[in-house]
Enzyme design. Structure first.
Site, PDB file in Angstrom:
ATOM      1  N   HIS A 164      77.228  39.706  40.301  1.00 38.16           N
ATOM      2  CA  HIS A 164      78.621  39.842  39.876  1.00 38.16           C
ATOM      3  C   HIS A 164      79.378  40.770  40.826  1.00 38.16           C
ATOM      4  O   HIS A 164      78.767  41.598  41.506  1.00 38.16           O
ATOM      5  CB  HIS A 164      78.701  40.467  38.470  1.00 38.16           C
ATOM      6  CG  HIS A 164      78.299  39.562  37.362  1.00 38.16           C
ATOM      7  ND1 HIS A 164      77.338  39.906  36.439  1.00 38.16           N
ATOM      8  CD2 HIS A 164      78.739  38.337  36.991  1.00 38.16           C
ATOM      9  CE1 HIS A 164      77.209  38.925  35.549  1.00 38.16           C
ATOM     10  NE2 HIS A 164      78.040  37.958  35.864  1.00 38.16           N
ATOM     11  N   CYS A 251      77.784  46.329  32.435  1.00 36.28           N
ATOM     12  CA  CYS A 251      77.541  45.092  31.661  1.00 36.28           C
ATOM     13  C   CYS A 251      77.293  45.349  30.196  1.00 36.28           C
ATOM     14  O   CYS A 251      77.474  44.463  29.365  1.00 36.28           O
ATOM     15  CB  CYS A 251      76.313  44.347  32.144  1.00 36.28           C
ATOM     16  SG  CYS A 251      75.728  44.713  33.734  1.00 36.28           S
TER      17      CYS A 251
HETATM   18  C1  CIR Z   1      72.460  37.715  33.585  1.00 35.82           C
HETATM   19  O1  CIR Z   1      71.846  37.249  34.566  1.00 35.82           O
HETATM   20  O2  CIR Z   1      73.455  37.191  33.127  1.00 35.82           O
HETATM   21  C2  CIR Z   1      71.897  38.957  32.930  1.00 35.82           C
HETATM   22  N1  CIR Z   1      70.479  38.970  33.037  1.00 35.82           N
HETATM   23  C3  CIR Z   1      72.487  40.195  33.540  1.00 35.82           C
HETATM   24  C4  CIR Z   1      73.966  40.311  33.324  1.00 35.82           C
HETATM   25  C5  CIR Z   1      74.552  41.482  33.984  1.00 35.82           C
HETATM   26  N2  CIR Z   1      75.940  41.596  33.689  1.00 35.82           N
HETATM   27  C6  CIR Z   1      76.830  42.163  34.485  1.00 35.82           C
HETATM   28  O3  CIR Z   1      76.527  42.543  35.624  1.00 35.82           O
HETATM   29  N3  CIR Z   1      78.077  42.242  34.033  1.00 35.82           N
END
Ligand code: CIR
Length: 256
Positions: A164, A251
């Site tokens: 991201h 996140c």
């Molecule tokens: C994913 O791959 O969607 C989750 N394992 C990690 C999400 C991380 N979110 C973020 O950086 N906003």
């Protein structure tokens, strides 16, 4: 200033969250819960009211609540996550947002547009949107149109290497920005006071500013020192279990 924060308790299936780094092993559920509780404590120290949503075992990655919505001071935008196993996570956030936003100010990114909140970085009234494996052009087009109707600006930033946008760049207010890897040289960020994060601590580029304090992941001394030298009080939170599935500090919450 932020008044509110929304978090979501990790579920037992968090161990099966999407990861790009299986070599780090699977998260240990009990430890993830403890770290999440410490995260909530740190947020409370920053003077915000924390709404804790219940765990949902149907969605391993659902503790990463930042990805399902973008909250601004005027409106809420429910995203449309590009990861198939995460797409259904948005349903649970809508009734929660209705407690904080009028219905007419809650908007939705729709197919074929995809967008995840981790790809959105707010800098005052400008929202940088990362064009990534999870967020596509149509998603950003819809997102920009919604933002513009409220007088906000949206700028697209393409990214190739990380999950991201905020995996590698984060705004700490007061013109200060932490940048790592592919974001160090991006022209669109030249106007900010950039602090370059060393490659061996790149994970900790994902810090969060909460009402003057910066929460930094534990175990990254160069980043901690850099943030302190910018003049911010720092709170450390261990996020090692979330890191195993590509999750960082931002996140884990929606701050608004
Ligand atoms: C994913 O791959 O969607 C989750 N394992 C990690 C999400 C991380 N979110 C973020 O950086 N906003």
């Amino acid at each position: 200033m932020f008044k509110n924060v929304i978090v979501k308790t990790p579920c037992p299936s968090v161990c099966d969250g999407i990861t790009s780094a299986p070599e780090l092993g699977k998260p240990i559920y009990e430890k993830a819960l403890e770290q999440h509780a410490s995260y909530i404590e740190a947020l409370k120290k920053c003077g915000v009211e924390v709404t804790v949503l219940p765990a949902d075992n149907n969605f391993p990655d659902s503790c990463f609540v930042e990805d399902v919505a973008v909250l601004t001071r005027k409106c809420a935008i429910v995203t449309n996550p590009g990861a198939a196993t995460r797409n259904g996570e948005t349903a649970a956030i809508v009734p929660v947002l209705e407690k904080f936003f009028a219905k007419e100010n809650i908007h939705f990114i729709q197919n074929p547009g995809t967008l995840e909140g981790g790809d959105v970085m707010m800098v005052g009234d400008t929202f940088y949107a990362g064009l990534s494996a999870r967020t596509n052009e149509e998603g950003i087009r819809q997102f920009a149109a919604i933002l513009e109707s409220y007088g906000f600006k949206c700028e697209t930033v393409s990214l190739e290497k990380v999950l991201h946008l905020k995996t590698g760049v984060n705004y700490l207010e007061n013109n200060n920005m932490l940048v790592s890897g592919e974001f160090v040289e991006k022209e669109c960020f030249n106007q900010y006071n950039k602090t370059q994060i060393p490659e061996n601590e790149a994970y900790a580029a994902n810090c969060i500013w909460v009402n003057g304090t910066v929460i930094v992941p534990e175990g990254f001394p160069a980043v901690k020192a850099a943030v302190e030298s910018l003049g911010y009080p720092v709170l450390l939170v261990d996020t090692s279990e979330f890191r195993k599935i590509d999750g960082g500090l931002s996140c884990l919450s929606l701050r608004f």
